[in-house]
Write a protein that holds these residues in place. Sequence first.
Motif, PDB file in Angstrom:
ATOM      1  N   SER A 230       0.765  -1.366  -0.339  1.00  0.00           N
ATOM      2  CA  SER A 230      -0.083  -0.264   0.331  1.00  0.00           C
ATOM      3  C   SER A 230       1.246   1.383   0.077  1.00  0.00           C
ATOM      4  O   SER A 230       0.453   2.429  -0.489  1.00  0.00           O
ATOM      5  CB  SER A 230      -1.044  -0.326   1.389  1.00  0.00           C
ATOM      6  OG  SER A 230      -0.395   0.456   2.479  1.00  0.00           O
TER       7      SER A 230
ATOM      8  N   GLN B  67       2.484   2.050  -3.376  1.00  0.00           N
ATOM      9  CA  GLN B  67       1.184   2.335  -3.977  1.00  0.00           C
ATOM     10  C   GLN B  67       1.545   3.710  -4.452  1.00  0.00           C
ATOM     11  O   GLN B  67       0.847   4.264  -4.627  1.00  0.00           O
ATOM     12  CB  GLN B  67      -0.082   1.493  -4.247  1.00  0.00           C
ATOM     13  CG  GLN B  67      -1.096   1.672  -4.548  1.00  0.00           C
ATOM     14  CD  GLN B  67      -1.003   1.612  -6.053  1.00  0.00           C
ATOM     15  OE1 GLN B  67      -0.208   0.278  -7.105  1.00  0.00           O
ATOM     16  NE2 GLN B  67      -1.228   2.258  -7.033  1.00  0.00           N
ATOM     17  N   GLU B  68       1.056   4.415  -3.009  1.00  0.00           N
ATOM     18  CA  GLU B  68       1.383   5.775  -1.899  1.00  0.00           C
ATOM     19  C   GLU B  68       2.121   6.092  -3.195  1.00  0.00           C
ATOM     20  O   GLU B  68       1.655   7.488  -3.693  1.00  0.00           O
ATOM     21  CB  GLU B  68       1.048   6.156  -1.150  1.00  0.00           C
ATOM     22  CG  GLU B  68      -0.098   5.783  -0.133  1.00  0.00           C
ATOM     23  CD  GLU B  68       0.218   6.126   0.891  1.00  0.00           C
ATOM     24  OE1 GLU B  68       1.000   6.936   1.650  1.00  0.00           O
ATOM     25  OE2 GLU B  68      -0.288   5.001   2.069  1.00  0.00           O
TER      26      GLU B  68
END
Length: 307
Positions: free
Chosen positions: A275, A278-279
């Motif tokens: 995650s 992905q940021e």
Amino acid sequence: MTAGQLTKDRQSGKSRQWEQALNKLYVNFRDYSKAARRDFDDEDIHQARVNSRKLLTLLAILDPEHTATADLYTTFKQAQKRLGKVRDADVLIASFKERRKLAADAGEDKTADLLKAVIKHQKKKRETYRKKLKDELANLAGSDLDERWEAFLTGPLEGLAGKRDANVVMRELEVAFEQQKKVCKTLFKTAEPDPKEAFEALHKLRISAKRLRYTANAAAFALNQKFRADEEIYKEIQDQLGEINDKRVWLDTLQAIGREELDAGKKVWAAFTDSLHQEVLEALHRNDVVPVGDKSIGDKNVGAEPL
């Protein structure tokens, strides 16, 4: 009044402008540094760091080869480094505290536990950084520095101020920024840019924007009107690229610590690092400084070089 006297008066007036600007930054640096050593307040840390960076900016304009200011430049650079270590830890801890709260509120207990472990680990690191800051800043920003600073103001400053033009420096920095921007655009034109090379190029572009921003601010008294808007322009650019860089640094920090050290399960570790990666990519694709479009940059090991 003779032409020679007029020239001398102008040079003297220019020197006074530089002295006033430099001394204001120096007093701020000394005051905030003293407060930072006492309480480690995050705003004091930030302001001491900002003022040291502005001092470095002005000294680099006056004396780019550091022939007359080497000792002062080195001192402010060392102080900035120590302040930066604490400041970066403060920012990471604050961000991860917010993330932990969101995870806890969402019932994601294992993710919250992972974030708690990261925060605990970084707080220990910060204690080490704080101790070094307290010990070294007391020596770096003490009475000896006051004496050296006064000697600089009453000695080489006038000669340096008479030789250098901040407008020329700004133009050189703008050219360097545009050249680095072209490097980034060229990289992102390829079908699948090399991740490490691409992120390193953006990192260099951010540094270039930061130099322009700080020069436009710290040397505003010596700049022509056409450069007055540059601080806000390059601040926006720096902010966009800074978001990418910060998230890269955080991801790199987690990977450097390692899953085992944080006692995290494989599944929660993979989910959180995925995650965060992905940021990084989302921040990259949101930026409009160097548009990325649909280019694929999928390597998690993007490599971080924090400032």
